[in-house]
Write a protein that holds these residues in place. Structure first.
Motif, PDB file in Angstrom:
ATOM      1  N   TYR A  79       4.971  -4.512 -17.726  1.00 41.91           N
ATOM      2  CA  TYR A  79       3.989  -3.472 -17.398  1.00 41.91           C
ATOM      3  C   TYR A  79       2.757  -4.088 -16.746  1.00 41.91           C
ATOM      4  O   TYR A  79       2.277  -3.606 -15.714  1.00 41.91           O
ATOM      5  CB  TYR A  79       3.590  -2.727 -18.669  1.00 41.91           C
ATOM      6  CG  TYR A  79       2.501  -1.702 -18.452  1.00 41.91           C
ATOM      7  CD1 TYR A  79       2.779  -0.466 -17.881  1.00 41.91           C
ATOM      8  CD2 TYR A  79       1.185  -1.976 -18.810  1.00 41.91           C
ATOM      9  CE1 TYR A  79       1.787   0.473 -17.675  1.00 41.91           C
ATOM     10  CE2 TYR A  79       0.180  -1.048 -18.611  1.00 41.91           C
ATOM     11  CZ  TYR A  79       0.490   0.173 -18.040  1.00 41.91           C
ATOM     12  OH  TYR A  79      -0.513   1.087 -17.838  1.00 41.91           O
ATOM     13  N   ALA A  80       2.222  -5.154 -17.341  1.00 37.98           N
ATOM     14  CA  ALA A  80       1.013  -5.788 -16.822  1.00 37.98           C
ATOM     15  C   ALA A  80       1.244  -6.386 -15.436  1.00 37.98           C
ATOM     16  O   ALA A  80       0.425  -6.219 -14.519  1.00 37.98           O
ATOM     17  CB  ALA A  80       0.531  -6.872 -17.791  1.00 37.98           C
ATOM     18  N   ILE A  81       2.379  -7.057 -15.272  1.00 40.00           N
ATOM     19  CA  ILE A  81       2.662  -7.696 -13.988  1.00 40.00           C
ATOM     20  C   ILE A  81       2.953  -6.658 -12.909  1.00 40.00           C
ATOM     21  O   ILE A  81       2.454  -6.752 -11.778  1.00 40.00           O
ATOM     22  CB  ILE A  81       3.849  -8.669 -14.123  1.00 40.00           C
ATOM     23  CG1 ILE A  81       3.464  -9.840 -15.039  1.00 40.00           C
ATOM     24  CG2 ILE A  81       4.278  -9.196 -12.745  1.00 40.00           C
ATOM     25  CD1 ILE A  81       4.628 -10.743 -15.401  1.00 40.00           C
ATOM     26  N   GLY A  82       3.768  -5.641 -13.256  1.00 42.52           N
ATOM     27  CA  GLY A  82       4.132  -4.642 -12.259  1.00 42.52           C
ATOM     28  C   GLY A  82       3.005  -3.700 -11.901  1.00 42.52           C
ATOM     29  O   GLY A  82       2.617  -3.571 -10.731  1.00 42.52           O
ATOM     30  N   THR A  83       2.436  -3.035 -12.923  1.00 45.36           N
ATOM     31  CA  THR A  83       1.424  -2.014 -12.679  1.00 45.36           C
ATOM     32  C   THR A  83       0.093  -2.597 -12.241  1.00 45.36           C
ATOM     33  O   THR A  83      -0.576  -2.046 -11.363  1.00 45.36           O
ATOM     34  CB  THR A  83       1.207  -1.166 -13.954  1.00 45.36           C
ATOM     35  OG1 THR A  83       2.448  -0.577 -14.331  1.00 45.36           O
ATOM     36  CG2 THR A  83       0.195  -0.068 -13.708  1.00 45.36           C
ATOM     37  N   PHE A  84      -0.314  -3.705 -12.828  1.00 41.65           N
ATOM     38  CA  PHE A  84      -1.637  -4.247 -12.547  1.00 41.65           C
ATOM     39  C   PHE A  84      -1.629  -5.375 -11.520  1.00 41.65           C
ATOM     40  O   PHE A  84      -2.311  -5.298 -10.503  1.00 41.65           O
ATOM     41  CB  PHE A  84      -2.278  -4.728 -13.849  1.00 41.65           C
ATOM     42  CG  PHE A  84      -2.566  -3.613 -14.815  1.00 41.65           C
ATOM     43  CD1 PHE A  84      -2.725  -2.314 -14.370  1.00 41.65           C
ATOM     44  CD2 PHE A  84      -2.669  -3.853 -16.168  1.00 41.65           C
ATOM     45  CE1 PHE A  84      -2.990  -1.270 -15.241  1.00 41.65           C
ATOM     46  CE2 PHE A  84      -2.935  -2.828 -17.062  1.00 41.65           C
ATOM     47  CZ  PHE A  84      -3.098  -1.530 -16.594  1.00 41.65           C
ATOM     48  N   VAL A  85      -0.866  -6.425 -11.794  1.00 43.18           N
ATOM     49  CA  VAL A  85      -0.906  -7.590 -10.910  1.00 43.18           C
ATOM     50  C   VAL A  85      -0.297  -7.253  -9.545  1.00 43.18           C
ATOM     51  O   VAL A  85      -0.955  -7.376  -8.510  1.00 43.18           O
ATOM     52  CB  VAL A  85      -0.173  -8.797 -11.543  1.00 43.18           C
ATOM     53  CG1 VAL A  85      -0.181  -9.978 -10.573  1.00 43.18           C
ATOM     54  CG2 VAL A  85      -0.852  -9.192 -12.850  1.00 43.18           C
ATOM     55  N   MET A  86       0.961  -6.809  -9.536  1.00 41.88           N
ATOM     56  CA  MET A  86       1.627  -6.545  -8.256  1.00 41.88           C
ATOM     57  C   MET A  86       1.012  -5.351  -7.525  1.00 41.88           C
ATOM     58  O   MET A  86       0.675  -5.440  -6.344  1.00 41.88           O
ATOM     59  CB  MET A  86       3.117  -6.315  -8.471  1.00 41.88           C
ATOM     60  CG  MET A  86       3.911  -7.562  -8.769  1.00 41.88           C
ATOM     61  SD  MET A  86       5.688  -7.222  -8.884  1.00 41.88           S
ATOM     62  CE  MET A  86       6.059  -6.729  -7.203  1.00 41.88           C
ATOM     63  N   ILE A 107       1.881  -2.811   0.749  1.00 42.23           N
ATOM     64  CA  ILE A 107       1.875  -1.548   0.008  1.00 42.23           C
ATOM     65  C   ILE A 107       3.260  -1.238  -0.545  1.00 42.23           C
ATOM     66  O   ILE A 107       3.395  -0.725  -1.667  1.00 42.23           O
ATOM     67  CB  ILE A 107       1.372  -0.401   0.903  1.00 42.23           C
ATOM     68  CG1 ILE A 107      -0.086  -0.659   1.302  1.00 42.23           C
ATOM     69  CG2 ILE A 107       1.467   0.941   0.162  1.00 42.23           C
ATOM     70  CD1 ILE A 107      -0.630   0.322   2.316  1.00 42.23           C
ATOM     71  N   LEU A 108       4.305  -1.560   0.215  1.00 44.31           N
ATOM     72  CA  LEU A 108       5.669  -1.348  -0.293  1.00 44.31           C
ATOM     73  C   LEU A 108       5.927  -2.233  -1.513  1.00 44.31           C
ATOM     74  O   LEU A 108       6.543  -1.793  -2.492  1.00 44.31           O
ATOM     75  CB  LEU A 108       6.691  -1.645   0.804  1.00 44.31           C
ATOM     76  CG  LEU A 108       6.739  -0.658   1.978  1.00 44.31           C
ATOM     77  CD1 LEU A 108       7.846  -1.044   2.943  1.00 44.31           C
ATOM     78  CD2 LEU A 108       6.951   0.771   1.476  1.00 44.31           C
ATOM     79  N   ILE A 109       5.447  -3.482  -1.469  1.00 40.67           N
ATOM     80  CA  ILE A 109       5.594  -4.374  -2.625  1.00 40.67           C
ATOM     81  C   ILE A 109       4.812  -3.812  -3.812  1.00 40.67           C
ATOM     82  O   ILE A 109       5.275  -3.845  -4.958  1.00 40.67           O
ATOM     83  CB  ILE A 109       5.106  -5.795  -2.278  1.00 40.67           C
ATOM     84  CG1 ILE A 109       6.007  -6.418  -1.202  1.00 40.67           C
ATOM     85  CG2 ILE A 109       5.080  -6.680  -3.527  1.00 40.67           C
ATOM     86  CD1 ILE A 109       5.526  -7.762  -0.690  1.00 40.67           C
ATOM     87  N   ALA A 110       3.605  -3.298  -3.536  1.00 40.75           N
ATOM     88  CA  ALA A 110       2.786  -2.699  -4.589  1.00 40.75           C
ATOM     89  C   ALA A 110       3.503  -1.508  -5.224  1.00 40.75           C
ATOM     90  O   ALA A 110       3.479  -1.337  -6.453  1.00 40.75           O
ATOM     91  CB  ALA A 110       1.439  -2.255  -4.013  1.00 40.75           C
ATOM     92  N   ALA A 111       4.148  -0.688  -4.399  1.00 45.46           N
ATOM     93  CA  ALA A 111       4.876   0.485  -4.904  1.00 45.46           C
ATOM     94  C   ALA A 111       6.043   0.061  -5.790  1.00 45.46           C
ATOM     95  O   ALA A 111       6.314   0.678  -6.833  1.00 45.46           O
ATOM     96  CB  ALA A 111       5.374   1.333  -3.738  1.00 45.46           C
ATOM     97  N   ILE A 112       6.733  -1.003  -5.393  1.00 45.37           N
ATOM     98  CA  ILE A 112       7.853  -1.516  -6.199  1.00 45.37           C
ATOM     99  C   ILE A 112       7.338  -2.027  -7.545  1.00 45.37           C
ATOM    100  O   ILE A 112       7.915  -1.759  -8.606  1.00 45.37           O
ATOM    101  CB  ILE A 112       8.595  -2.627  -5.439  1.00 45.37           C
ATOM    102  CG1 ILE A 112       9.304  -2.043  -4.204  1.00 45.37           C
ATOM    103  CG2 ILE A 112       9.608  -3.327  -6.358  1.00 45.37           C
ATOM    104  CD1 ILE A 112       9.900  -3.091  -3.282  1.00 45.37           C
ATOM    105  N   GLY A 113       6.223  -2.776  -7.513  1.00 43.82           N
ATOM    106  CA  GLY A 113       5.636  -3.291  -8.745  1.00 43.82           C
ATOM    107  C   GLY A 113       5.220  -2.169  -9.675  1.00 43.82           C
ATOM    108  O   GLY A 113       5.485  -2.211 -10.890  1.00 43.82           O
ATOM    109  N   TRP A 114       4.575  -1.134  -9.113  1.00 44.28           N
ATOM    110  CA  TRP A 114       4.145   0.010  -9.918  1.00 44.28           C
ATOM    111  C   TRP A 114       5.343   0.715 -10.550  1.00 44.28           C
ATOM    112  O   TRP A 114       5.288   1.147 -11.701  1.00 44.28           O
ATOM    113  CB  TRP A 114       3.359   0.973  -9.038  1.00 44.28           C
ATOM    114  CG  TRP A 114       2.646   2.069  -9.783  1.00 44.28           C
ATOM    115  CD1 TRP A 114       2.587   2.253 -11.135  1.00 44.28           C
ATOM    116  CD2 TRP A 114       1.879   3.133  -9.209  1.00 44.28           C
ATOM    117  NE1 TRP A 114       1.835   3.368 -11.433  1.00 44.28           N
ATOM    118  CE2 TRP A 114       1.389   3.926 -10.279  1.00 44.28           C
ATOM    119  CE3 TRP A 114       1.570   3.500  -7.907  1.00 44.28           C
ATOM    120  CZ2 TRP A 114       0.600   5.061 -10.069  1.00 44.28           C
ATOM    121  CZ3 TRP A 114       0.786   4.621  -7.696  1.00 44.28           C
ATOM    122  CH2 TRP A 114       0.304   5.391  -8.769  1.00 44.28           C
ATOM    123  N   SER A 115       6.429   0.803  -9.803  1.00 43.31           N
ATOM    124  CA  SER A 115       7.628   1.473 -10.307  1.00 43.31           C
ATOM    125  C   SER A 115       8.211   0.741 -11.505  1.00 43.31           C
ATOM    126  O   SER A 115       8.600   1.364 -12.504  1.00 43.31           O
ATOM    127  CB  SER A 115       8.674   1.579  -9.192  1.00 43.31           C
ATOM    128  OG  SER A 115       8.179   2.333  -8.104  1.00 43.31           O
TER     129      SER A 115
END
Length: 322
Positions: free
Chosen positions: A63-70, A145-153
């Motif tokens: 969660y921390a790595i995907g939603t926040f870091v990435m 932004i696409l990488i950010a969207a993947i991380g958030w997902s």
């Protein structure tokens, strides 16, 4: 939903939409990784002293790595590279489609035909932006932004698992307490207890996840933005950038998330989540008004396609899922 809850949902989406403009202003004085690290430092401190930490396991770190870091590191970097606030807010909503696919493959959740149609329409909007790269959306920013969207997902999936675990634990504790007291707990009382536990655990997830993200982002910034770590960066930062950081931390992250968690605890997700469609609308409008972003025909077409896809993906139909 009641009028007050509807008003709160619109308020939160407005805050999150405006937030992209404040990010642009914050980046005027701070490099992207440093700004992201500062965001989560002030998000975590001092609340970590008052909120019980969630269980430190793989779910929390994902969660921390995907939603926040990435997500935020790449969003801030994309905007630093020239991506406009309005287009960034719009393109980031692709995460909803990615989340649906991840939930299907990882959690085994059903995907309706209407959701598939919605995703295809959203991809067309993505294609419109891809065909008009440059200017307000450079190629590097588009990829970020696409990488950010993947991380958030991935963060969404981890958050869902964590919330489910917390809800089940709260339910077990309520039942155990009732057995010990020799009393029966009403469904309403049990539901209220689970809702409060879910909202509180969600806030703890953000605060403690933010602390983990802060450590990782600070190390990354010290590695890739070494020259920025000097006293002059902080003393010469404009008042607008400092106020923007304050908005990002306290209004967008803590108040925005707190209100959203409260809405989800008092209403079904199916009633609350569709309001998130307003975020890119508010993001684009405020970017035009506050930063002078130019609205072109292809931006409007991309917005209509992506928002139409999101609407279709949220339509509830009595059809058998695939």
């Amino acid at each position: 939903m009641s009028p007050i809850y509807t008003a709160l949902a619109v308020l939160v989406t407005f805050i999150w939409g405006v937030n992209f403009t404040f990010i642009a202003w914050g980046l005027e004085s701070f490099p992207p990784l440093m700004l992201t690290a500062l965001r989560f430092f002030f998000t975590a401190v001092p609340l970590v002293l008052f909120l019980k930490p969630p269980k430190f396991n793989r779910t929390l770190f994902i969660y921390a790595i995907g939603t926040f870091v990435m997500q935020y590191a790449f969003v801030f970097t994309a905007m630093h590279l020239g991506s406009s606030p309005g287009l960034t807010a719009l393109l980031l909503q692709i995460q909803i489609f990615i989340t649906v696919l991840l939930a299907y493959f990882i959690l085994g959740e059903a995907v309706s035909r209407m959701q598939i149609v919605g995703m295809l329409v959203g991809v067309l909007g993505l294609g419109v932006i891809a065909l008009n790269l440059g200017g307000d959306m450079p190629l590097a920013g588009f990829i970020c932004i696409l990488i950010a969207a993947i991380g958030w997902s991935f963060g969404n999936i981890a958050s869902k698992q964590a919330s489910k675990q917390a809800s089940e634990k709260a339910s077990e504790q309520t039942a155990l307490k009732a057995m010990q007291q020799g009393t029966r707990v009403s469904v309403a009382t049990s539901s209220t207890g689970k809702n409060k536990a879910s909202a509180l655990s969600a806030l703890a997830l953000v605060v403690w996840g933010g602390l983990i993200a802060c450590v990782m982002l600070t190390i990354s910034s010290l590695t890739f933005e070494t020259d920025a770590w000097q006293m002059a960066t902080f003393t010469e930062a404009s008042l607008k950038s400092w106020l923007s950081l304050g908005f990002i931390v306290y209004i967008s992250t803590l108040i925005g998330f707190g209100l959203w968690a409260h809405l989800l605890s008092q209403n079904t997700a199916s009633k609350v989540m569709p309001f998130a469609l307003l975020v890119p609308v508010f993001g684009m409008v405020t970017s035009v008004l506050l930063t002078g972003e130019v609205v072109t025909w292809w931006k409007m077409l991309a917005m209509m396609l992506i928002l139409s896809g999101l609407l279709l993906a949220n339509v509830k139909m009595k059809r058998r899922a695939i």
